[in-house]
Scaffold this motif. Structure first.
Motif, PDB file in Angstrom:
ATOM      1  N   VAL A 163      50.073 -15.307   6.630  1.00 18.12           N
ATOM      2  CA  VAL A 163      49.597 -14.623   7.825  1.00 18.12           C
ATOM      3  C   VAL A 163      49.727 -13.111   7.647  1.00 18.12           C
ATOM      4  O   VAL A 163      48.782 -12.359   7.931  1.00 18.12           O
ATOM      5  N   ARG A 164      50.865 -12.661   7.138  1.00 19.09           N
ATOM      6  CA  ARG A 164      51.068 -11.216   6.938  1.00 19.09           C
ATOM      7  C   ARG A 164      50.040 -10.651   5.962  1.00 19.09           C
ATOM      8  O   ARG A 164      49.463  -9.574   6.198  1.00 19.09           O
ATOM      9  N   GLU A 165      49.770 -11.367   4.885  1.00 14.92           N
ATOM     10  CA  GLU A 165      48.787 -10.890   3.904  1.00 14.92           C
ATOM     11  C   GLU A 165      47.388 -10.856   4.498  1.00 14.92           C
ATOM     12  O   GLU A 165      46.603  -9.938   4.207  1.00 14.92           O
ATOM     13  N   ASN A 166      47.054 -11.832   5.330  1.00 16.23           N
ATOM     14  CA  ASN A 166      45.761 -11.815   6.006  1.00 16.23           C
ATOM     15  C   ASN A 166      45.634 -10.594   6.909  1.00 16.23           C
ATOM     16  O   ASN A 166      44.596  -9.924   6.931  1.00 16.23           O
ATOM     17  N   LEU A 167      46.692 -10.304   7.655  1.00 14.68           N
ATOM     18  CA  LEU A 167      46.653  -9.140   8.540  1.00 14.68           C
ATOM     19  C   LEU A 167      46.528  -7.849   7.738  1.00 14.68           C
ATOM     20  O   LEU A 167      45.772  -6.935   8.114  1.00 14.68           O
ATOM     21  N   ASP A 168      47.243  -7.775   6.619  1.00 16.93           N
ATOM     22  CA  ASP A 168      47.141  -6.590   5.760  1.00 16.93           C
ATOM     23  C   ASP A 168      45.718  -6.417   5.222  1.00 16.93           C
ATOM     24  O   ASP A 168      45.236  -5.288   5.070  1.00 16.93           O
ATOM     25  N   MET A 169      45.035  -7.527   4.932  1.00 18.74           N
ATOM     26  CA  MET A 169      43.659  -7.445   4.431  1.00 18.74           C
ATOM     27  C   MET A 169      42.736  -6.799   5.459  1.00 18.74           C
ATOM     28  O   MET A 169      41.757  -6.141   5.099  1.00 18.74           O
ATOM     29  N   GLY A 170      43.053  -6.982   6.741  1.00 18.55           N
ATOM     30  CA  GLY A 170      42.233  -6.356   7.773  1.00 18.55           C
ATOM     31  C   GLY A 170      42.310  -4.849   7.770  1.00 18.55           C
ATOM     32  O   GLY A 170      41.451  -4.175   8.353  1.00 18.55           O
ATOM     33  N   ALA A 171      43.326  -4.303   7.120  1.00 14.50           N
ATOM     34  CA  ALA A 171      43.532  -2.852   7.086  1.00 14.50           C
ATOM     35  C   ALA A 171      43.147  -2.254   5.736  1.00 14.50           C
ATOM     36  O   ALA A 171      43.656  -1.191   5.373  1.00 14.50           O
ATOM     37  N   PHE A 172      42.241  -2.916   5.031  1.00 11.85           N
ATOM     38  CA  PHE A 172      41.957  -2.479   3.656  1.00 11.85           C
ATOM     39  C   PHE A 172      41.395  -1.075   3.567  1.00 11.85           C
ATOM     40  O   PHE A 172      41.522  -0.409   2.532  1.00 11.85           O
ATOM     41  N   VAL A 173      40.791  -0.560   4.639  1.00 10.32           N
ATOM     42  CA  VAL A 173      40.231   0.800   4.578  1.00 10.32           C
ATOM     43  C   VAL A 173      41.258   1.864   4.970  1.00 10.32           C
ATOM     44  O   VAL A 173      40.988   3.051   4.837  1.00 10.32           O
ATOM     45  N   ARG A 174      42.408   1.436   5.433  1.00  7.95           N
ATOM     46  CA  ARG A 174      43.413   2.394   5.888  1.00  7.95           C
ATOM     47  C   ARG A 174      44.247   2.921   4.729  1.00  7.95           C
ATOM     48  O   ARG A 174      44.553   2.191   3.795  1.00  7.95           O
TER      49      ARG A 174
END
Length: 239
Positions: free
Chosen positions: A94-105
């Protein structure tokens, strides 16, 4: 107007999926697209997010023409989508999925990033409990929470939600829609595609009905929810 769609036409090969539609999404609102399967709702969202090419028409975001921008460039501007079917990375936590959502940050090691993660986990407390589990082991409702949380991690100004209640139990549907309202109240503009028209219209400032790729009716959520023809066609005769 945060999002403006003008004269939009989109084809799948020789099939016309969207025919000359125009609508706007005012900043700070929840705007909903409803209609039967195949009406063009998902295609509209994919076109706004850059996943479908435009045959004709214009898409503007915050006054800027983004019709030809790549999807990741639109994410940078502040548009992100929670797709139909969730599309979680099932082998990742779950944490890795959430981190993927911030790939442009570029601020993943900052307090601002931690604050945004805390916001998502506050909206979806179940994800805090499952934070180290692979997404593929979660229930459908939990995966929907991951998909929405992942989209929020890019700090979108405009969140595109495609069928967030699909396949969920009634109790979870109510919970998901309450969270959509909370997301909006926290300042994120929402463009929602939803088969559950009754729930969607209750929470919508504005709404548009699509039939065979064209907008056939527009109004406030309350106006459409109270319209007898809309009730008969989409609400089972009642809201």
């Amino acid at each position: 107007m945060l999002l403006e769609v003008e004269g939009l036409c989109v084809n799948y090969g020789h099939i016309e999926a969207i025919r000359d539609i125009s609508f706007g999404v005012p900043e700070g609102t929840v705007t909903t697209l409803i209609g039967a399967n195949g009406a063009g709702k998902t295609t509209t969202l994919k076109t706004v997010s850059g996943l479908r090419k435009v045959r004709a028409g214009t898409v503007r975001f915050d006054g800027k023409d983004i019709t030809s921008l790549a999807p990741y460039e639109r994410v940078k501007l502040g548009i992100n989508q929670s797709p139909e079917g969730r599309r979680c990375f099932v082998g990742m936590t779950v944490r890795e999925n959430l981190d993927m959502g911030a790939f442009v940050r570029k601020d993943r090691k900052t307090q601002a990033y931690r604050d945004d993660l805390d916001r998502v986990l506050t909206l979806f407390p179940r994800l805090q409990e499952r934070i180290n589990q692979p997404a593929g082991t979660l229930s459908g409702g939990e995966q929907q929470m991951v998909a929405m949380g992942r989209a929020l991690m890019s700090r979108p100004r405009l969140l595109l939600l495609d069928e967030p209640s699909m396949g969920l139990a009634p109790k979870l549907i109510q919970q998901i829609f309450s969270i959509v309202t909370e997301i909006n109240e926290q300042g994120t503009t929402v463009l929602l595609v939803e088969q559950n028209a009754a729930q969607a219209l209750k929470r919508s400032d504005e709404a548009h009905i699509l039939e065979t790729g064209a907008i056939v009716r527009s109004g406030t959520g309350a106006e459409l929810a109270g319209d007898e023809a809309v009730k008969a066609a989409y609400l089972g005769g009642d809201v």
